[in-house]
Design an enzyme around this catalytic site. Structure first.
Site, PDB file in Angstrom:
ATOM      1  N   ASP A  80     -10.498   2.919   1.948  1.00 34.18           N
ATOM      2  CA  ASP A  80     -10.540   2.324   3.137  1.00 34.18           C
ATOM      3  C   ASP A  80     -11.202   3.370   4.181  1.00 34.18           C
ATOM      4  O   ASP A  80     -12.117   3.077   4.902  1.00 34.18           O
ATOM      5  CB  ASP A  80      -9.376   2.103   3.809  1.00 34.18           C
ATOM      6  CG  ASP A  80      -8.535   0.578   3.135  1.00 34.18           C
ATOM      7  OD1 ASP A  80      -9.381  -0.139   2.582  1.00 34.18           O
ATOM      8  OD2 ASP A  80      -7.520   0.641   3.277  1.00 34.18           O
ATOM      9  N   LYS A 108       0.809  -1.208  -0.055  1.00 38.35           N
ATOM     10  CA  LYS A 108       0.095  -0.024  -0.033  1.00 38.35           C
ATOM     11  C   LYS A 108       0.907   1.271  -0.085  1.00 38.35           C
ATOM     12  O   LYS A 108       0.452   2.423  -0.386  1.00 38.35           O
ATOM     13  CB  LYS A 108      -0.999   0.095   1.221  1.00 38.35           C
ATOM     14  CG  LYS A 108      -2.074  -0.914   1.180  1.00 38.35           C
ATOM     15  CD  LYS A 108      -2.982  -0.712   2.074  1.00 38.35           C
ATOM     16  CE  LYS A 108      -4.254  -1.827   1.878  1.00 38.35           C
ATOM     17  NZ  LYS A 108      -5.087  -1.427   2.930  1.00 38.35           N
TER      18      LYS A 108
END
Length: 284
Positions: free
Chosen positions: A104, A68
């Site tokens: 997210d 990420k």
């Protein structure tokens, strides 16, 4: 004939439920497209993205651990929220450029839409964890007017994250929450309290999150980002004590819903029947 496709990348990747989610939505909508999982090692990230950039059928990918942060240097630009969080979980080709997003934060907030639509004199969130999930959650909640308490074994990491947030923040060590708290909370009043597990504690094969329920304000919503098992020890205890709870599938599905829009240009099914059917598939 070729069809558009998207995927999720990570190392490891076999455990990912993302293909089940996106595949279900594609079938439900009758869309031509596919979504798979691809094992990509850190050393192979540059070549992988170079190949995908040149593929006209590729609609993008979700990014999971440990990539990420590593993918950021390989992208052409970042969405402002992804830049603030410092992590990317969705990559989309746009006009020849690779653009990084973070879904997210919004995915975490999705199941809280009802409480967030209400007005409160005070909003407070206790977030356990300092990793990528905690970062996204903290930035998302800061944007919703929450005062935030960041809790972790590494208080230096918690302090560094606190310094990034444009809201009232406090830092506390994890071990403080393991012992009973002698404190009279009184009535919940006009406030919204969240208690969030953004660590891997409570996951299958891991010890439970060491938090005594006396640390939970009355009426606090307890939200666990872990989804294997779906009912973690934290959620089971909180539910038995009368707290409203949110499980990890809610965040997983919420963040996937936003990514689906990026990949396939349409909204994922959001009716109760579709959500129930999807949860049944994910918990088999």
């Amino acid at each position: 004939m070729t069809i558009p496709y998207a995927e999720v990348i990570g190392d490891p990747i076999a455990h990912s439920k993302s293909p089940l989610i996106h595949g279900f939505w594609l079938d439900r909508l009758g869309l031509a497209g596919s979504y798979s999982k691809t094992h990509v090692l850190a050393a192979d990230l540059p070549d992988f993205l170079a190949r995908r950039r040149a593929d006209p059928d590729w609609r993008g990918c979700n990014v999971t651990l440990p990539h990420k942060q590593a993918v950021i240097a390989l992208l052409d630009r970042l969405d402002p929220l992804a830049a603030r969080i410092g992590a990317v979980n969705t990559i989309v080709p746009e006009d020849g450029a690779l653009v990084g997003y973070n879904t997210d934060a919004a995915g975490f907030l999705e199941p809280l839409a009802g409480p967030l639509a209400e007005r409160h004199l005070l909003r407070t969130a206790r977030i356990f964890g300092t990793g990528g999930a905690a970062r996204a959650i903290a930035h998302g909640l800061a944007g919703q007017g929450f005062a935030i308490i960041l809790i972790g074994r590494d208080t230096a990491a918690a302090s560094a994250l606190a310094a990034e947030l444009d809201t009232e923040t406090h830092v506390a060590p994890l071990d403080h929450f393991a012992e009973a708290l002698e404190f009279d909370w009184g009535e919940s009043g006009d406030r919204l309290d969240l208690v969030v597990n953004a660590t891997s504690l409570g996951m299958t094969g891991k010890p439970p999150l060491p938090v005594h329920l006396s640390h939970l304000p009355p009426g606090a919503i307890v939200y666990d980002a872990v989804y294997a098992p779906l009912e973690t020890p934290l959620l089971a205890e909180a539910r038995a004590a009368g707290h409203p709870v949110v499980d990890g599938l809610a965040m997983l599905i919420g963040q996937a819903r936003l990514a689906f829009r990026h990949f396939f240009g349409t909204e994922a099914p959001a009716d109760a029947g579709a959500d129930d059917a999807l949860r049944l598939i994910l918990t088999r």
